[in-house]
Scaffold this motif. Structure first.
Motif: not given
Ligand code: PRX
Length: 665
Positions: A430, A516, A532, A543
Motif C-alpha cells: 500500500t 518484510d 512480514r 493485511r
Molecule cells: O508482505 C508483503 C505482501 O503484502 C504486503 C503488503 O500488503 P498490502 O499493503 O495490503 O498490499 C498488497 C498488494 C500490493 C507486503 O508487505 N506481498 C505483497 N505482494 C507480495 C507480497 N509478498 C510476497 N510476494 C508478493 N508478490
C-alpha cells in the motif's frame, strides 16, 4: 526490529527457470535484460534525471515541474513539487481526440453475469457529471470524501470524480464494519460519504448503506454533510432527509462537462487505510504526481500493456491494487479492462475462467489465495477445471499480495497460462503506490516463488538491523535506499508514526523499511519475500494487524481479560489468524468453548469486519509471559502451528501454561 532476522527462513532451492518466450519478447516494450540493465544504469547515473524523464513521458502536466526530488525535509520527501496536474485528466481527458476516445474503457460484469461497457468518452462524461454533482453539494478541493462502494463502474467514477475536483478520496473495502468505517471517517475528517444501497456478492444482496448509517450513529461524524447513495439494486434503503441523496438526485441537471482542477504534484490524491503493528490502522497518504507517474509506467512495463489488450485485475477498489491497477493505472494507459463485481466461486469456481473466455481477457492479475482456492476446487470437481474453457486469449499472468508458493505458480503456469504466458509475481505494498520488485515479462527469466528484481530506479536492498547489506543467500530486512516518486508521503495526521514506522533512526532515518523479510538467491540475486517481520499478518492477501485484532477482542470487556493474536501458516489463505484468549471466567471446554469462540469471532467481525475473524481461538487461564510481563509471541506461534516447544522457556513466569494452551479446549 530485533526479531527481524530470526523470522527469516532458509534459502529456497528452486532450480526451475523459465525464460521469456521468444514470441513475447519479440513484441515487448522491454525485450531483454540488456534493456532492463540500461534503464537501471540510467537511474544510477542520474537519479533525478531518470525520474524527470519518466515523469515527462508518462504524465500530462498542466504546469510543468522544474524541481524533481526535494529531500530538504526528509523523510517527508517531495517529488515534482512545483508541477501541477489532474489525475482524472491523466486518465480520461488526455485520450480525447485520440483513437482511445471511443475505445471500451471498462467491461463491467455484474455478480449475476450482466455485462455493461463504457467507452473512454462515456466514462469522461460520467465522471464529469459526478464531479459537478459533488461541487454542487459543496465538496471542494482539499476536502476528504469516504467511498464505501461495491466493485462497479460507479465506484471507479466516484474515485475519478473526487480526483477531478481535487478532493482526496479514502476508499474503505466493503467488508469492513460500521465501527471501522466510523473510525476512518473521523480520522480522515471526511465531509461526505459515497456509498451504495446494497452490494451483490455470490447472489446475495448485502447492505452497505445501513452500515454507513450505523457508522454515522456511532458519533464523531458531524462533519459529514452528505451521503450519496448509488441504487445498485431496486430494494429500498433508509434515506435520511437532508443528508442522504441518491445518485439520481446528485446527477440531476448536472452538465457532462467539468474542467479538471489542477493540483500541485504533492496534493494528496488519496488516503488509504492499512494495518500496521499497533492497534490503529494507518492512513497512507499518496501524492498525485509521483503516484500517477508510477501507476502509468508500471502498467506499461510490468503488464507490457498494448492497445489490443483486455486487462483484468481482480482486486477490489478498496485495496491499493484496485486503486493503482483498476481505478488509475489502466485508464492512464488507455487500456480496456474488466471490472468484476462478484466472487470467484459464484455461481461456481469456474467463474474466472469463464469470464476470461467470454471477454477475451489477455492479461490476468490476481492473488495467490484465489489461485489456491481454485486449484482446490478444480481438483475436486472436474466441471470447474480451467480445461473446460478456452483460455487461449491470455498472453500474460500476474500475481500480487502475498508470496506465491511454487506449486501454485506451476499450476497457474500450466493450467491457466498453457506454459506460454509469463507470470509476473509483483511485490509491492500500500505504501509503495505501485510495483517495486517484479519480473518484466519480455526480459526476466522467471523462477517460481520469486518476485525476481527491482524495477529500474527502485533501490531495493536487504540489510541487517544496522543497515549493512546482506550477502546473497543471507536473509535480512527489505529496504528501499532512495526515495521514489510513488512512495507514501505521510500517515494522515501522524507524522511521528510515519517516521518511526518507515524511516527508523537505526537505519539512518532516510531508508524506507518495508516491514518484510527477504533473501536474494545466490545464483541470480533474485529477491524472495519471506513474510512480514512485524506484527502484521497476511490472510488471503489482506493485511491485518495482530494488535488491531487483540484490541477488538479485549474491547469485549464483559468476557475477555486478555488476548494475544498470532499467525500460523495456512495452505489456502497463506496465513490464518489464531487468538489466545484469557476470559474473565474459568477456562471453558467442549460446547461452551465452541460457543464462546463463535461469540468472539462475531464480535471481531462487528469491530473490524468479517475478514478479521480468527480461525482458531484457544482459551487459557493465562498467556506465556516473561517475568517482566511480556507476552512470548514466539511460543504462541509455535503452539499455533502445533509444533513442539523447543525454545528455551526458562525465562517464563508460568511455563505450565504452554501445555494448557497446546490442548484444544
Ligand atoms: O508482505 C508483503 C505482501 O503484502 C504486503 C503488503 O500488503 P498490502 O499493503 O495490503 O498490499 C498488497 C498488494 C500490493 C507486503 O508487505 N506481498 C505483497 N505482494 C507480495 C507480497 N509478498 C510476497 N510476494 C508478493 N508478490
Amino acid at each position: 526490529m530485533s526479531t527481524a532476522t530470526s523470522a527469516i527462513e532458509s534459502v529456497l532451492v528452486e532450480n526451475r527457470v523459465f525464460p521469456p518466450p521468444a514470441t513475447f519478447a519479440a513484441q515487448a516494450r522491454i525485450a531483454s535484460m540488456e534493456q532492463y540493465q540500461a534503464l537501471c544504469d540510467e537511474a544510477e547515473r542520474d537519479y533525478e534525471g531518470y525520474w524527470a524523464r519518466l515523469a515527462r513521458e508518462n504524465v500530462v502536466w498542466s504546469k510543468p515541474f522544474t524541481q524533481v526530488l526535494d529531500e530538504s525535509n526528509a523523510p517527508f520527501f517531495q517529488w515534482f513539487a512545483d508541477g501541477e496536474l489532474n489525475a482524472s485528466a491523466n486518465c480520461l481527458d488526455k485520450h480525447m481526440g485520440t483513437p482511445v476516445e471511443h475505445k471500451t474503457a471498462i467491461i463491467f460484469e455484474a455478480d449475476g453475469g450482466e455485462v455493461t461497457k463504457v467507452t473512454y468518452r462515456e466514462l469522461l462524461e460520467r465522471v464529469s457529471q459526478f464531479a459537478n454533482g459533488l461541487k454542487a453539494h459543496g465538496v471542494q478541493k482539499g476536502d476528504r470524501v469516504l467511498i464505501y462502494m461495491p466493485m462497479t463502474i460507479e465506484g471507479v467514477v466516484a474515485m475519478q470524480a473526487c480526483a477531478r475536483i481535487g478532493a482526496t478520496h479514502s476508499v474503505v473495502f466493503g467488508g469492513f464494519s460500521a465501527k471501522a468505517v466510523q473510525e476512518r471517517i473521523v480520522d480522515v475528517g471526511a465531509v461526505a460519504v459515497i456509498t451504495s444501497n446494497y452490494q451483490m456478492r455470490g447472489g446475495k444482496e448485502l447492505p452497505l448503506k445501513s452500515i454507513v448509517d450505523d457508522a454515522l450513529a456511532l458519533g464523531g461524524c458531524e462533519a459529514i454533510k452528505n451521503v450519496f447513495v448509488y441504487e445498485r439494486t431496486p430494494t429500498a434503503c433508509n434515506l435520511v432527509a437532508g443528508r442522504d441523496k441518491t445518485f439520481g438526485e446528485l446527477l440531476q441537471g448536472q452538465s457532462k462537462e467539468c474542467a479538471p482542477v489542477a493540483v500541485g504534484a504533492e496534493h494528496p490524491l488519496f488516503i488509504l487505510y492499512t494495518s500496521g503493528s499497533t492497534g490503529k490502522p494507518k492512513g497512507v497518504q499518496h501524492a498525485t504526481g509521483g503516484y500517477m507517474l508510477w501507476a502509468k509506467q508500471t502498467v506499461d512495463w510490468t503488464f507490457d500493456m498494448k492497445d489490443s489488450d483486455v486487462f483484468w485485475c481482480t482486486a477490489d477498489i478498496g485495496w491499493i491494487t484496485g486503486h493503482t491497477y483498476v481505478a488509475y493505472g489502466p485508464l492512464a494507459a488507455g487500456a480496456t479492462q474488466i471490472v468484476f463485481e462478484g466472487v470467484p466461486t459464484f455461481p461456481n469456481a469456474g467463474r474466472f475462467w469463464q469470464m476470461i473466455e467470454r471477454h477475451g481477457c489477455t492479461i490476468f492479475y490476481t492473488a495467490p489465495t484465489a489461485i489456491r482456492s481454485l486449484i482446490k476446487a478444480a481438483d475436486s470437481d472436474a466441471a470447474v477445471h480451467p480445461k473446460n474453457w478456452d483460455l487461449s486469449s491470455l498472453r500474460l499472468l500476474g500475481s500480487v499480495g502475498e508470496p506465491i508458493n511454487p506449486e501454485a505458480w506451476m499450476w497457474y503456469h500450466k493450467h491457466i497460462g498453457a506454459e506460454r504466458c509469463p507470470i509476473v509475481d509483483t511485490f509491492w505494498q500500500t505504501e509503495n503506490g505501485g510495483h517495486m520488485i517484479t519480473p518484466l515479462p519480455g526480459a526476466t527469466p522467471l523462477v517460481p516463488g520469486s518476485c525476481t528484481l527491482p524495477l529500474p530506479g527502485i533501490t531495493a536492498a536487504i540489510v541487517d538491523e544496522t543497515g549493512n547489506d546482506m550477502a546473497n543467500g543471507a536473509g535480512g530486512m527489505l529496504v528501499v535506499k532512495k526515495p521514489w516518486p510513488s512512495m507514501i508521503r505521510n500517515i494522515w495526521g501522524d507524522p511521528e508514526r510515519f517516521k518511526k514506522s518507515y524511516f527508523p533512526e537505526e537505519l539512518g532515518g532516510k531508508t524506507y523499511l518495508a516491514g518484510d523479510g527477504a533473501v536474494r538467491s545466490v545464483d541470480r540475486g533474485y529477491f524472495r519475500i519471506t513474510g512480514r517481520i512485524d506484527d502484521v499478518l497476511n490472510v488471503s492477501g489482506h493485511r491485518m494487524g495482530t494488535m488491531e485484532i487483540e484490541s477488538a477482542l479485549v474491547s469485549k470487556t464483559d468476557l475477555v481479560a486478555e488476548a494475544a493474536v498470532v499467525g500460523r501458516p495456512d495452505d489456502l489463505t497463506g496465513e490464518a489468524i489464531c487468538a489466545f484468549v484469557v476470559l474473565k471466567r474459568p477456562v471453558p471446554h467442549g460446547e461452551e468453548a465452541k460457543q464462546l469462540a463463535n461469540e468472539l469471532r462475531n464480535w471481531v467481525a462487528k469491530e473490524i469486519g468479517p475478514i478479521a475473524k480468527p480461525k482458531d481461538i484457544r482459551f487459557g487461564e493465562n498467556l506465556p509471559k516473561t517475568r517482566s510481563g511480556k507476552i512470548m509471541r514466539r511460543l504462541l506461534r509455535s503452539i499455533a502451528k502445533g509444533e513442539a516447544i523447543t525454545q528455551d522457556t526458562s525465562t517464563l513466569e508460568n511455563p505450565a501454561i504452554l501445555e494448557q494452551l497446546a490442548k484444544t479446549n
